[in-house]
Write a protein that holds these residues in place. Structure first.
Motif, PDB file in Angstrom:
ATOM      1  N   ILE C  91      74.512  -9.804  10.004  1.00  0.00           N
ATOM      2  CA  ILE C  91      73.712  -8.606  10.272  1.00  0.00           C
ATOM      3  C   ILE C  91      74.177  -7.457   9.375  1.00  0.00           C
ATOM      4  O   ILE C  91      73.371  -6.727   8.780  1.00  0.00           O
ATOM      5  CB  ILE C  91      73.804  -8.206  11.762  1.00  0.00           C
ATOM      6  N   ARG C 287      67.891  -3.982  13.825  1.00  0.00           N
ATOM      7  CA  ARG C 287      67.025  -4.144  14.996  1.00  0.00           C
ATOM      8  C   ARG C 287      67.761  -3.799  16.284  1.00  0.00           C
ATOM      9  O   ARG C 287      68.975  -3.978  16.391  1.00  0.00           O
ATOM     10  CB  ARG C 287      66.585  -5.620  15.106  1.00  0.00           C
ATOM     11  N   TRP C 288      66.995  -3.396  17.282  1.00  0.00           N
ATOM     12  CA  TRP C 288      67.513  -3.183  18.634  1.00  0.00           C
ATOM     13  C   TRP C 288      68.272  -4.428  19.106  1.00  0.00           C
ATOM     14  O   TRP C 288      69.349  -4.341  19.681  1.00  0.00           O
ATOM     15  CB  TRP C 288      66.353  -2.846  19.563  1.00  0.00           C
ATOM     16  N   GLN C 289      67.723  -5.589  18.831  1.00  0.00           N
ATOM     17  CA  GLN C 289      68.336  -6.842  19.298  1.00  0.00           C
ATOM     18  C   GLN C 289      69.762  -7.006  18.791  1.00  0.00           C
ATOM     19  O   GLN C 289      70.598  -7.628  19.438  1.00  0.00           O
ATOM     20  CB  GLN C 289      67.483  -8.043  18.841  1.00  0.00           C
ATOM     21  N   ASP C 290      70.047  -6.423  17.603  1.00  0.00           N
ATOM     22  CA  ASP C 290      71.366  -6.641  17.012  1.00  0.00           C
ATOM     23  C   ASP C 290      72.505  -6.076  17.859  1.00  0.00           C
ATOM     24  O   ASP C 290      73.646  -6.499  17.738  1.00  0.00           O
ATOM     25  CB  ASP C 290      71.406  -6.051  15.601  1.00  0.00           C
ATOM     26  N   LEU C 291      72.175  -5.128  18.718  1.00  0.00           N
ATOM     27  CA  LEU C 291      73.213  -4.581  19.596  1.00  0.00           C
ATOM     28  C   LEU C 291      73.813  -5.653  20.490  1.00  0.00           C
ATOM     29  O   LEU C 291      74.955  -5.555  20.912  1.00  0.00           O
ATOM     30  CB  LEU C 291      72.639  -3.461  20.468  1.00  0.00           C
ATOM     31  N   GLU C 292      73.042  -6.692  20.785  1.00  0.00           N
ATOM     32  CA  GLU C 292      73.546  -7.740  21.678  1.00  0.00           C
ATOM     33  C   GLU C 292      74.762  -8.440  21.059  1.00  0.00           C
ATOM     34  O   GLU C 292      75.585  -8.993  21.771  1.00  0.00           O
ATOM     35  CB  GLU C 292      72.450  -8.784  21.981  1.00  0.00           C
ATOM     36  N   VAL C 293      74.857  -8.404  19.752  1.00  0.00           N
ATOM     37  CA  VAL C 293      76.020  -8.978  19.066  1.00  0.00           C
ATOM     38  C   VAL C 293      77.174  -7.975  19.065  1.00  0.00           C
ATOM     39  O   VAL C 293      78.301  -8.293  19.443  1.00  0.00           O
ATOM     40  CB  VAL C 293      75.651  -9.366  17.619  1.00  0.00           C
ATOM     41  N   LEU C 295      77.731  -5.205  20.797  1.00  0.00           N
ATOM     42  CA  LEU C 295      78.277  -4.755  22.078  1.00  0.00           C
ATOM     43  C   LEU C 295      79.122  -5.852  22.726  1.00  0.00           C
ATOM     44  O   LEU C 295      79.751  -5.630  23.757  1.00  0.00           O
ATOM     45  CB  LEU C 295      77.156  -4.307  23.018  1.00  0.00           C
TER      46      LEU C 295
END
Lengths: 249, 219, 543
Positions: C91, C287-293, C295
């Motif tokens: 990412i 992307r917003w989704q990348d926060l899942e990695v 965090l």
């Protein structure tokens, strides 16, 4: 299988008994080994200090000397990691600079066949019990380059554990760097010594009679500190333990 | 790293973008992102029980009750803390505070910061909660209020309905959209700044009570 | 008792009676001078001084040992840790390789959500932007969330010159600020201080900056934290402008995320009317989704927690909730230089977790200030020289010493959540340092001389063979009994090695000489009798 020994320059000069031990060990295991006399140095000291151009002739020499062997075995995991990880970098830069366009291909041919001793014994020869006897308590220092760059895993410990009479003792903070670091030892001598003295304390805390490793370079540093302090711990390369005493025992 | 005052007054935006394009002259490829990490909780995990244990592990006090017991738990906690002035965000179910004999501070008109500072506790709901990390997420929705309400009072009591508990961080991210401010809370305020040891209680609420509401409460 | 002059001065102007911008204080000084890293000697010398500080070493050793063990446990909980690292690295590579477009996307999203975006080429430009915004709102003080970017640009100093007091609110930053000190760690800037020192700083300094510490303050961490809570609360409640950094900025949505523990971040991000966020241009996520990695990667790597106590995320301005004016300052300040080096640019993947500092055996012994930069430790050793422009021009001796401040043990790469090959970049930068020597005749550096001779010898086996014989002779001249060379004086590197270490004398018979004599025959592998005695006795032979 044609096997060459890459003894490493500092073993050649300061610790010839390590090279002799590898020869003795491999012959006992029925594996003939040659010492191509054209060999000198892997170039790690130059590379790690930033003198990249000076590495080019050393890498050229290395591939010239060791081309054509099925395997190259070395009692230095640090040199093995230099060859396997960074010879390609040196070669690419030499090719980009136009000095030696085919060097990358020659390196790609030779580098993957270079094995640190424990890798060669376990992965190529398929042995863990080499038939040695060493009735002493031993602490094993897993050197940074063997563990983190080469990924030898627990091969050295498996080899040592199979030695008759040998008691492997735990050493606190075993995975921590001893502070040698090549030219770091002299460019940052104070920090290097501070790290080394902590390692010395851990070695003494382990109660071992002998400290061993797969790199003479780290042992030279730790051993030099132990010796200056008159500590009764002997440092030996793993090959010396696995090979047994020189007079054929 | 302190550069001199910009010698070329021009347009900083244009110049930075130009520098960056020049820096990428080697045109490095934009990689595909491998997402082989776990998205769902491990098989067979009871997310409510996991949430309860992870929240407790970070020194929040966990209460488990059924819908009919929420009011009692809340009033017991407030009474035990000696809370008299309690902040109540808009949209909170009336039933939750049915039993509490406290002065309710509502945020309409907005409470002054000093008033919030003088409140003894705040009661909120939440948008969702994450089992694996013991996290509650507030998004300013009904029963949660603006961010300051759940921040300034020293005691935060958060009601988590079991159906709002997801297993993992990826599940939480997928369920949330950041159109409103989000606050992720994992235990009470804490610091590791003194000798890298965790100590609870600095600026945020030093006491966090989490009330898990489910039809059949677990242990 | 006569207190030193420094203790009579408040750290910054009393907020109730702020001086006019540029006004002089009572003692003729604008403010208490804020220390800087300028003047730090090259690493070997700075390290020597730090190594002599036994209290510093004890504090560091205790703190890093604690966090190392905790991090290992937190990471071991996740069976998908390596998958998270691979995703995190990819990412961040995506961010770097597509940076111009993503920055423009972020700018649009923030603007659409009611924020204002500013671009700053360097520190001075960023400081000027922040100062102007604070003045426009008529404020004379700001509360600050811990931020490496604002440390890097020395924002507090710039604000002080403009008559604006900047209050650090992170506990460790508060300890550093009240102690007139410099940060020594990315995450825990006061890691070099133990509880007793912190108590002394609070008792001495808090009264000068606001609410005093309680008279009976002990050195219990809980009490120290309580003192900070009380001291800062009045500042939070009255502050009109806050300054923060950013852990992540989502290009897709314009969302900014700040990860913290104490709640000081939430206070700053929520209570003031105006929020100014200064972030390095590399802190983006697509992307917003990348926060899942991230965090998952950041808390476990940084404070060794499954999740940090508080994470705040906001998108522009939300009517009725939090600051009603939001300014985002995008900072280059050397990052575009870093990006221009295909090998070195991976340093920009860094998410400032500090895991590499905590495992580094060099950092553990010398601490952060020896690195002479807000970015210490392994990541600092690769980031600082690049931010200072090593890719474009020769750097000063202190900067040039940083890539050598490592034994290349590789522990940093092992723990890095975004897989930055720090050892690889270190040796890459060492080559840049070497290349930047002035062309043409010059007095060679000692290591250049030694390695030059070594490479000349190593280029030909024949030369090596002769050198070995010469060394063997020379070694025996200086060797003691038992074949060891002990304390030896001489020029570098002799002095550097032999100060504390012995060395075996070069062998009478090198390995290649032995091979020539008997080795290839394969019969005997026993060296001459002399050779055996030189090696000393094997344990086998012990009586």
């Amino acid at each position: 299988m044609r096997v060459a020994l890459f003894v490493a320059c500092y073993n050649d000069l300061l610790y010839p008994q390590v090279g002799r031990a590898v020869v003795r060990l491999l012959r006992r295991l029925g594996q003939p080994v040659e010492f191509p006399p054209g060999q000198t140095c892997c170039g790690q000291m130059h590379f790690n200090t930033g003198y990249r151009e000076a590495c080019v002739p050393l890498v050229q020499g290395f591939v010239r000397v060791f081309a054509g062997y099925d395997a190259v075995v070395t009692p230095s995991s640090s040199c093995a990691s230099m060859v396997r990880h960074y010879h390609a970098t040196v070669a690419r830069e030499a090719a980009d600079a136009g000095t030696d366009p085919s060097l990358p291909a020659r390196v790609a041919e030779v580098a993957p066949r270079v094995y640190e001793l424990s890798e060669f014994l376990v992965d190529v020869l398929g042995v863990t019990d080499v038939g040695a006897r060493f009735p002493h308590t031993v602490a094993f220092h897993p050197t940074c380059h063997s563990r983190r760059l080469l990924g030898v895993g627990d091969r050295p410990e498996r080899l040592l554990a199979a030695v008759d009479g040998l008691t492997l003792v735990d050493m606190p903070h075993a995975e921590t760097c001893c502070g040698f670091g090549g030219t770091f030892a002299v460019k940052n001598a104070d920090t290097s010594v501070a790290m080394g003295l902590d390692k010395v304390a851990d070695v003494l805390a382990s109660g071992a009679e002998v400290l061993t490793a797969s790199d003479t370079s780290c042992l030279m540093h730790i051993g030099g500190l132990l010796s200056r302090r008159g500590a009764p711990v002997r440092v030996m390369h793993m090959a010396e333990i696995l090979a047994g005493p020189e007079d054929g025992g | 790293m302190n550069g001199p005052v910009s010698r070329h007054p021009g347009d900083a935006r244009a110049e930075i973008l130009e520098r960056l394009r020049a820096a990428l002259a080697d045109r490095p490829p934009v990689p595909d992102v491998p997402r082989a990490y776990r998205r769902a909780p491990e098989h067979g995990v009871d997310v409510v029980a996991l949430f309860a244990s992870q929240v407790a592990d970070y020194r929040a006090t966990v209460h488990r009750t059924d819908p009919g017991g929420v009011a009692r738990v809340i009033s017991d906690v407030l009474e035990a803390r000696g809370a008299r002035r309690v902040v109540v965000p808009a949209g909170m179910p009336d039933a939750w505070l049915r039993d509490a004999r406290v002065e309710r501070l509502t945020d309409d008109p907005p409470l002054a910061s000093a008033t919030l500072d003088g409140a003894d506790a705040v009661v909120t709901g939440c948008a969702l909660a994450i089992a694996e990390t013991g996290t509650i997420v507030l998004d300013g929705g009904p029963g949660q209020g603006r961010r300051a309400l759940s921040l300034v009072p020293d005691v935060h009591l958060c009601v988590v309905e079991a159906g709002r508990i997801v297993g993992t961080v990826p599940e939480a991210i997928a369920a949330l959209r950041p159109v409103r401010p989000l606050t992720w809370i994992s235990g009470p305020s804490a610091t590791s700044d003194i000798e890298l040891n965790r100590v609870e209680g600095v600026h945020g609420p030093r006491t966090l009570h989490v009330v898990i509401v489910e039809e059949t409460p677990g242990a | 008792m006569t207190a030193p002059d420094r203790e009579l001065q408040p750290l910054a102007p009393q907020p109730l009676a702020p001086p006019e911008p540029g006004a002089r204080g009572r003692a003729g000084r604008p403010f208490e001078p804020i220390p800087t890293y300028a003047g730090t000697p090259p690493f070997p010398r700075a390290a020597r001084a730090a190594l002599a500080d036994t209290r510093l070493r004890a504090n560091l050793q205790r703190a890093t040992a604690t966090i190392r063990a905790k991090r290992a446990r937190a990471v071991a909980e996740r069976d998908d840790w390596e998958a998270l690292r691979l995703a995190g690295a990819a990412i961040k590579n995506e961010v770097l390789h597509d940076l111009p477009a993503l920055l423009v996307q972020l700018e649009r999203a923030v603007t659409d959500a009611g924020g204002t975006v500013h671009w700053a080429r360097d520190a001075a430009e960023a400081n000027a932007i922040v100062t102007r915004i604070v003045r426009e709102h008529g404020a004379t003080e700001v509360v600050k969330v811990k931020s490496m970017a604002t440390e890097e640009i020395e924002l507090n100093e710039a604000l002080a010159e403009a008559g604006i007091a900047a209050w650090e609110t992170d506990l460790a930053e508060l300890i550093v600020q009240l102690g007139h000190d410099l940060p020594s760690h990315i995450l825990v800037p006061a890691i070099h201080r133990n509880r007793a020192e912190i108590r002394e700083i609070f008792r001495r300094e808090m009264a000068l900056a606001g609410r005093p510490a309680p008279d009976d303050l002990s050195d219990e961490p809980r009490e120290l934290a309580e003192a900070a809570r009380l001291h800062l609360r009045e500042k939070f409640l009255r502050a009109r402008v806050a300054v923060s950094g950013a852990n992540f900025a989502i290009a897709e949505t314009g969302t900014i995320a700040v990860v913290e523990s104490e709640g000081n971040g939430r206070m700053c991000l929520t209570l003031p009317e105006v929020l100014i966020t200064v972030m390095g241009i590399e802190k983006l996520l697509p992307r917003w989704q990348d926060l899942e990695v991230f965090l998952q990667l950041l808390p476990r790597s940084a404070t060794a927690e499954r999740m940090n106590p508080y994470t705040s995320m906001w998108t522009g301005v939300t009517p009725g909730d939090g600051p009603q004016a939001f300014h985002l300052v995008l900072l280059d300040n050397g990052r575009s230089d870093v990006l221009s080096d295909p090998v070195g640019r991976q340093a920009l993947r860094c998410i400032r977790c500090s895991a590499c500092l905590n495992v580094c055996p060099v950092y553990e012994r010398v601490g952060g200030r020896a690195y002479g930069s807000v970015y210490p430790g392994p990541i600092g050793a690769i980031l600082t020289p690049q931010l200072r422009g090593i890719v474009r021009h020769p750097v000063d001796a202190q900067t040039a010493s940083l890539p050598y401040a490592s034994s290349l043990c590789g522990a940093c790469f092992e723990v890095c959540p975004v897989r930055i090959d720090i050892p690889g970049v270190l040796v890459h930068l060492r080559a840049q340092v070497v290349r930047q020597h002035p062309m043409g005749p010059h007095v060679p550096e000692p290591d250049e001389l030694v390695l030059g001779v070594a490479s000349w010898v190593m280029e030909r086996p024949r030369r090596l063979s002769i050198a070995e014989r010469a060394a063997g002779l020379a070694g025996r001249v200086v060797a003691r009994r038992g074949g060891r060379i002990g304390a030896l004086r001489g020029p570098w590197p002799v002095s550097a090695w032999f100060g504390e270490r012995d060395l075996p004398a070069p062998a009478r018979e090198s390995f290649r000489a032995w091979w020539r004599r008997v080795g290839r025959g394969g019969a005997g592998s026993t060296p001459s009798g002399q050779e055996r005695s030189r090696q000393g006795r094997a344990p086998e032979d012990a009586p």
